[in-house]
Enzyme design. Sequence first.
Site, short mmCIF file in Angstrom:
data_model
loop_
_atom_site.label_atom_id
_atom_site.label_comp_id
_atom_site.label_asym_id
_atom_site.label_seq_id
_atom_site.Cartn_x
_atom_site.Cartn_y
_atom_site.Cartn_z
N HIS A 41 1.29 -1.27 -0.32
CA HIS A 41 -0.16 -0.15 0.27
C HIS A 41 1.29 1.30 -0.22
CE1 HIS A 41 -3.91 2.18 2.36
NE2 HIS A 41 -3.23 2.79 1.04
N HIS A 47 3.41 0.99 3.17
CA HIS A 47 3.35 0.06 4.35
C HIS A 47 2.36 -1.49 3.53
CE1 HIS A 47 -1.43 1.72 4.78
NE2 HIS A 47 -1.40 -0.07 4.48
N ASP A 49 -0.06 -4.65 3.68
CA ASP A 49 -1.59 -5.36 4.43
C ASP A 49 -1.27 -6.64 4.40
OD1 ASP A 49 -3.42 -2.26 5.84
OD2 ASP A 49 -3.11 -2.16 3.05
N LYS A 188 34.35 11.46 -9.68
CA LYS A 188 34.25 12.14 -8.25
C LYS A 188 33.72 13.27 -8.33
CE LYS A 188 37.71 12.96 -5.27
NZ LYS A 188 36.55 13.65 -4.10
N ASP A 190 31.79 15.81 -6.41
CA ASP A 190 32.06 16.75 -4.89
C ASP A 190 30.89 17.20 -4.27
OD1 ASP A 190 33.32 19.25 -3.91
OD2 ASP A 190 33.61 20.22 -5.88
N GLU A 333 35.88 17.33 -10.98
CA GLU A 333 37.06 17.48 -9.94
C GLU A 333 37.64 16.66 -10.47
OE1 GLU A 333 37.70 16.65 -4.91
OE2 GLU A 333 35.27 16.34 -5.76
#
Length: 707
Positions: A41, A47, A49, A188, A190, A333
């Site tokens: 649900h 959740h 049921d 990479k 940052d 970077e």
Amino acid sequence: MASGRKLSEYEGKRDFGTTPEPSPRPRRKEKGALRFVVQEHSARRLHWDLRLEHDGVAASWAIPNGIPDDPGQNRKAVHTEDHPLEYMEFEGEIPAGEYGAGSVKIWDRGTYECHKWEPGKVVFSLAGERLSGRYALFHAGKSTQDWMIHRIDPPVEARDPFPEAVVPMLARLAPLPVRDEGWAVEVKWDGVRAIAYCRPGRIELQSRNLNDITAQYPEVRRLSRQLGAREAVLDGELVAFDEHGRPSFERLQQRIHQTEETVVRRRMKSHPVTYAIFDLLYFEGRDLTGEPYRRRRELLEGLELSGPSWQTPGYATGHTRELLEASREQQLEGIVVKRLDSRYSPGKRTGAWLKVKNTGRQEFVIGGWLPGEGRRRNRIGSILLGTFEPDGDGRALRYAGKVGTGFSERDLASLGARLAPLERRSNPFAGRKGPKKGARYVEPELVAEIEFRELTAEGMVRHGSFKGLRDDKAAAEVGLERAATPVGAEPASPDWYARIADVLAPHLHDRESKLVKTELRIALAPTTDPDRPTALVLDLVAGARAELVACAQVAVWLEGMLEQLGLSSYAKTSARGLQVWVPLNSEATHEESAAFARAIAETLAQRFPERVVSRTTASGRRGKVFVDWRVNDPTATAVCVYSLLATRPPMVSTPLEWEEVGAALAAEEADRLAFDQADVLARIERKGDLFAPLLSERQDLPRGFGA
């Protein structure tokens, strides 16, 4: 088997005689068997049921965190009203209710055997498509709705325990591997490293130092919905993007330190983050850290995790140099390269993961600050940096320089507020290093991210810029990072000279050579005519790596001066700077070539006294380039082209095009003048032997120069 019916048609109808037209016929069951269903649900909260056929109705429990597999767990189960049996086949959209609008889908179904059904306890065995085993539901609380669900028997297949606190595996700062084979390449990011612990209906984010940072990044929580009831532990990085779509640590700063819910919600809209997922450490009861990286990535990509605030970026294999250059062009970077066969080693830098940066960047500890000038007279002008290094049986804070740029007004205000309560009288740096006059010292607790153009041999930051504070790493863990030797490179590798033999051999023909440590050195004259050098050499020596750009400037001046004299010249890299070679292959003697080289060096020093010196005894050498002409002495030897250099990491003496020297000078980037073994092999394939003219080009020295 979607019925297309809405939940509102069933909600609240206890008089089942008024049930609307039934859904399609339920699945057939064996005579006497009772049906069960688990419906996922997805509404305001995810959740599950659990519905058990009993006395003509579907007895129902809402289970927020999924059906447990581990007998050691009790999970909450909310006993709800009974539903019509038809609802056990329902899948579709639902209107707003207690859990908000959303959808229902069947997660599992099958039959069950009832062992006990009492007012406060139900014991049963499930035989479903996913679930099988013996369970108990029992009342546990004041309210009639407060129940728990417990698995009684262990699962058929053994499960590895769910990890609770994984310290991320780390990458070692290094140049690119010598060979591409066996390596994967990732961007990479940052950002801030985060491990995501995903269980049914919930997720927890932990930083590198194991702090819970879930509340700081609520937009990532909905990732758990995509995983549903599957348990997983993910490794990735929280990233904020700028207006150009590039990762921006500065933008991320607006999120890192915020914990107040209203501020977080506001910044979530103005400075959103994305969780970039790049590893899968645990999945559905199986610890994957012992699996090779390639297999972990295959499993991760099979999950197809992609959403508004999370993504699974791809990776490439091989082509490391091209990808590093592409990252540089996109102003990123750098890249991370990972061995495809590497296992995941929590908290370790094994060398199986390497980070290759386009700019110098790392963490430093703040040990104090200096007041500024002008508008910043009573505020922070620069911060004093340090790293913790081994000292006897402990660690001491070693001074690493100061940084006074990169601060916004907001940074200055925030940093001042955080440093104020840490103020101390004594100097925290070992040996009482660092500025004394006007310095305000603090307890070394805050960690700053600093970008810099150069890190000197002594570990001092040059041309640094403040990028922000980091809370994901303890100050005591901050040490100086230096690039290791390239993976696959041998410091004195005879294999290198074998690989380069075809190009190198002509430069060694008929002349004495010797190996000094890693460097192959040769005589400038052939053995058949030892007083007739085939080339003249001017060695440009930098006092520090930062002065390599100054070497490029002197080399350009030198090339222009030689051209005016009618001489062509060729440049190559050396361990200490650059060398300029002038082919001769003429009647010139060592005495004549040495005199000419000395005259050239002294003329340069006279024309550019602020940049050049021509004698080792010259005063004021610091910050200048030394033009060494003594290599032309008949007893001296010169480092041969394509020789391994006595550098760390070991580079190769590489011939250069003059356009390359000019480009490095214009960009003020010394790294453009450094090449490892793989670089050189690729260059030869593209450009050929740029030093080949030295073997045949004939030039006579001009007479009377320098007289």
